[in-house]
Enzyme design. Structure first.
Site, PDB file in Angstrom:
ATOM      1  N   ALA A  52       0.777  -1.236   0.000  1.00  0.00           N
ATOM      2  CA  ALA A  52       0.000   0.000   0.000  1.00  0.00           C
ATOM      3  C   ALA A  52       0.812   1.292   0.000  1.00  0.00           C
ATOM      4  O   ALA A  52       0.281   2.333  -0.392  1.00  0.00           O
ATOM      5  CB  ALA A  52      -0.947   0.009   1.207  1.00  0.00           C
ATOM      6  N   ALA A  53       2.055   1.274   0.477  1.00  0.00           N
ATOM      7  CA  ALA A  53       2.800   2.533   0.600  1.00  0.00           C
ATOM      8  C   ALA A  53       3.096   3.123  -0.786  1.00  0.00           C
ATOM      9  O   ALA A  53       3.267   2.378  -1.751  1.00  0.00           O
ATOM     10  CB  ALA A  53       4.102   2.296   1.361  1.00  0.00           C
ATOM     11  N   PRO A  54       3.123   4.465  -0.895  1.00  0.00           N
ATOM     12  CA  PRO A  54       2.957   5.445   0.187  1.00  0.00           C
ATOM     13  C   PRO A  54       1.515   5.824   0.513  1.00  0.00           C
ATOM     14  O   PRO A  54       1.290   6.669   1.360  1.00  0.00           O
ATOM     15  CB  PRO A  54       3.719   6.664  -0.349  1.00  0.00           C
ATOM     16  CG  PRO A  54       3.496   6.585  -1.834  1.00  0.00           C
ATOM     17  CD  PRO A  54       3.529   5.107  -2.164  1.00  0.00           C
ATOM     18  N   GLY A  55       0.547   5.231  -0.181  1.00  0.00           N
ATOM     19  CA  GLY A  55      -0.846   5.471   0.188  1.00  0.00           C
ATOM     20  C   GLY A  55      -1.721   6.082  -0.875  1.00  0.00           C
ATOM     21  O   GLY A  55      -2.876   6.411  -0.605  1.00  0.00           O
ATOM     22  N   GLY A  56      -1.211   6.242  -2.084  1.00  0.00           N
ATOM     23  CA  GLY A  56      -2.020   6.860  -3.139  1.00  0.00           C
ATOM     24  C   GLY A  56      -3.297   6.096  -3.424  1.00  0.00           C
ATOM     25  O   GLY A  56      -4.345   6.695  -3.671  1.00  0.00           O
ATOM     26  N   LYS A  57      -3.228   4.787  -3.390  1.00  0.00           N
ATOM     27  CA  LYS A  57      -4.420   3.974  -3.662  1.00  0.00           C
ATOM     28  C   LYS A  57      -5.193   3.691  -2.378  1.00  0.00           C
ATOM     29  O   LYS A  57      -6.425   3.668  -2.366  1.00  0.00           O
ATOM     30  CB  LYS A  57      -4.005   2.690  -4.378  1.00  0.00           C
ATOM     31  CG  LYS A  57      -3.367   2.978  -5.743  1.00  0.00           C
ATOM     32  CD  LYS A  57      -2.731   1.769  -6.357  1.00  0.00           C
ATOM     33  CE  LYS A  57      -2.128   2.115  -7.732  1.00  0.00           C
ATOM     34  NZ  LYS A  57      -0.958   3.017  -7.637  1.00  0.00           N
TER      35      LYS A  57
ATOM     36  N   ARG B 296       8.304   2.841   4.881  1.00  0.00           N
ATOM     37  CA  ARG B 296       7.252   3.177   3.916  1.00  0.00           C
ATOM     38  C   ARG B 296       5.871   3.053   4.556  1.00  0.00           C
ATOM     39  O   ARG B 296       4.958   3.821   4.228  1.00  0.00           O
ATOM     40  CB  ARG B 296       7.368   2.287   2.679  1.00  0.00           C
ATOM     41  CG  ARG B 296       8.511   2.673   1.759  1.00  0.00           C
ATOM     42  CD  ARG B 296       8.753   1.649   0.673  1.00  0.00           C
ATOM     43  NE  ARG B 296       7.564   1.369  -0.119  1.00  0.00           N
ATOM     44  CZ  ARG B 296       7.133   2.127  -1.128  1.00  0.00           C
ATOM     45  NH1 ARG B 296       7.810   3.222  -1.461  1.00  0.00           N
ATOM     46  NH2 ARG B 296       6.049   1.785  -1.801  1.00  0.00           N
TER      47      ARG B 296
ATOM     48  N   ASP C 274      -1.373  -3.857  -5.946  1.00  0.00           N
ATOM     49  CA  ASP C 274      -0.574  -3.023  -6.852  1.00  0.00           C
ATOM     50  C   ASP C 274       0.862  -3.495  -6.661  1.00  0.00           C
ATOM     51  O   ASP C 274       1.569  -3.017  -5.786  1.00  0.00           O
ATOM     52  CB  ASP C 274      -0.751  -1.547  -6.499  1.00  0.00           C
ATOM     53  CG  ASP C 274      -0.054  -0.636  -7.494  1.00  0.00           C
ATOM     54  OD1 ASP C 274      -0.232  -0.839  -8.699  1.00  0.00           O
ATOM     55  OD2 ASP C 274       0.672   0.283  -7.054  1.00  0.00           O
TER      56      ASP C 274
ATOM     57  N   CYS D 178       2.744  -0.800 -12.851  1.00  0.00           N
ATOM     58  CA  CYS D 178       3.036   0.378 -13.681  1.00  0.00           C
ATOM     59  C   CYS D 178       4.166   0.031 -14.651  1.00  0.00           C
ATOM     60  O   CYS D 178       5.128   0.786 -14.796  1.00  0.00           O
ATOM     61  CB  CYS D 178       3.373   1.596 -12.829  1.00  0.00           C
ATOM     62  SG  CYS D 178       4.777   1.376 -11.704  1.00  0.00           S
TER      63      CYS D 178
END
Length: 464
Positions: free
Chosen positions: A111-116, A139, A179, A232
């Site tokens: 999950a880091a840094p937390g955008g999603k 992180r 992700d 990505c």
């Protein structure tokens, strides 16, 4: 001019054929800047009305906007109030495509840094639970800070290896976002330093890691649940090949169609096991859309869940509760925890610190966690002192607040840790605790004495 590795360009030429030159030309285009509105705190429509930035709607993200390179949204008080997250536009897509509903049990495994994770938390609207994990402790700390900034009150933030997570949460989650760590080929334009760590061998190493992560994720997904896999990167071994592995290894997993948007491209069956089902995957190419590169696949697990969960149960001793009640009364706080009253059943005091637990209980077992729920504050001798995360989660509640225009220079001084002066008209009370707000949006706590607001903004949050 970006210098791309020869092995990379050769492979991309084979993959793209007559589109290859358009792809290469896209590296000369300026990068896109994006911000995603925090719908826990403000609607995209209201934000657009208030925004001082030059914004353009991102067509495939309901709460996403492009902003100009001339804007500096990270320096605006709205950022410190948690009204938006700065994120590359294509990277917003995976969380937007996972069908999260309020009340769901959701996992963001890497999950880091937390955008999603911040988007998933916003869509839960304080209901259900978000477990946000990252194997790196440093992180995970950054992840926690972003969730706190967004005002997420129902998160459980962990720093665990996926194998331990899988043993703790068998078939527990209804929605999982994976992700996966990847070779980052889609980020070469945004961050050319990523090129230095790239090699064909590295993409193969990551493919093996991704397959292991996917297997762990499947084991944590309940029947009827959804798994969104994303990277990505462009490498087929990290994308269609991983999805082929999931489909072949776990026959209960089925691909689901993702929303169609202009510019989205289907997955290529020839880059996986040849199944036409792989066309349900989505690729985002930088020469077809305003953004960098991304890959996504949404899978559903067969069956119906029989998983039963119970409501969480906190524990507060009488002395701590009395101090907290006195503070809540002093700032006119009457509701907390998705109810019309204070949800004392969800409040727990541990080692002098008070937390509002998520509304859903977790399976028994040990986990290396940084935070379980919302950190409310500290029980001191004869008083309760509220926390910064508590301040940022209080939008909407009737709480004593000192509101200033976001352009007021005193807000910048407050965010640097300075004491500020208020006029009589700006003081709804003569003394005591309250929230300093940029218009309607809390920034942090202050304590008023004779029109002087003593600064309670934590040192670790202050601007330099």
């Amino acid at each position: 001019m970006i210098h791309l590795p020869l092995e990379f360009t050769s492979r991309m030429k084979d993959m793209l054929g007559n589109q290859y030159q358009d792809f290469i030309n896209s590296y000369e285009n300026p990068r896109c800047f994006g911000l995603r509105v925090n719908t826990l705190k403000i609607s995209p429509e209201e934000f657009l009305e208030r925004s001082p930035f030059s914004l353009r709607k991102i067509p495939w993200i309901p709460n996403g906007f492009f902003y100009s390179s001339q804007d500096h949204p990270a320096r605006h008080p709205y950022y410190q109030a948690g009204l938006y997250y700065l994120q590359e536009p294509s990277a917003m897509t995976p969380a937007a495509c996972l069908p999260v509903e309020p009340g769901d049990r959701v996992l963001d495994l890497c999950a880091a840094p937390g955008g999603k994770a911040t988007e998933l938390g916003a869509r839960l609207k304080g209901q259900g639970i978000l477990v946000a994990n990252d194997i790196s402790l440093s992180r995970a700390r950054a992840l926690l800070r972003n969730l706190e900034l967004f005002g997420c009150s129902n998160s459980f933030v962990t720093s665990e290896v996926p194998a331990h997570m899988a043993s703790r949460f068998p078939e527990y989650f209804q929605k999982i976002l994976l992700d996966a760590p990847c070779s980052g080929e889609g980020m070469f334009r945004k961050d050319p330093s990523v090129i230095d760590t790239w090699s064909p061998a590295r993409t193969q190493e990551l493919s093996a890691i991704q397959k292991d992560l996917a297997a762990r994720a499947v084991s944590m997904l309940c029947a009827g649940g959804y798994l969104l896999y994303s990277t990505c990167t462009f490498a087929p071994c990290e994308n269609e090949e991983v999805i082929s592995y999931i489909l072949e290894t776990f026959p209960e997993m089925k691909l689901v169609d993702l929303p169609a948007y202009e510019g989205f491209s289907p997955g290529n069956p020839l880059w996986g096991n040849g199944s036409q089902e792989l066309r349900k995957c989505v690729r985002i190419w930088p020469h077809k859309m305003d953004g960098e590169g991304h890959f996504m696949a949404l899978l559903k697990k067969d069956g119906l869940s029989s998983q039963e969960v119970t409501a969480t149960q906190g524990k507060v001793d009488a002395a701590s509760r009395k101090l907290m009640e006195e503070f809540f009364s002093s700032v006119s706080l009457k509701s907390l925890g998705m109810t019309d009253a204070i949800a004392w059943n969800r409040i727990e005091v541990r080692s002098g610190k008070a937390f509002l637990l998520p509304p859903v209980s977790l399976p028994r077992g040990k986990a290396n966690f940084l935070r379980n729920g919302l950190y409310l504050g500290d029980i001191k001798k004869n008083r309760f002192e509220p926390s910064q995360p508590f301040a940022l989660a209080l939008l909407g509640q009737s709480v004593t607040r000192f509101s200033l225009p976001s352009s007021d220079e005193r807000i910048s001084r407050y965010l640097r840790g300075e004491t500020i002066q208020l006029s009589p008209e700006e003081c709804p009370v003569s003394k005591g605790w309250g929230l300093l707000c940029a218009e309607d949006f809390p920034l942090g706590w202050g304590k008023l004495v004779n029109q002087t607001l003593k600064n309670k903004y934590p040192a670790g949050w202050r601007l330099s």
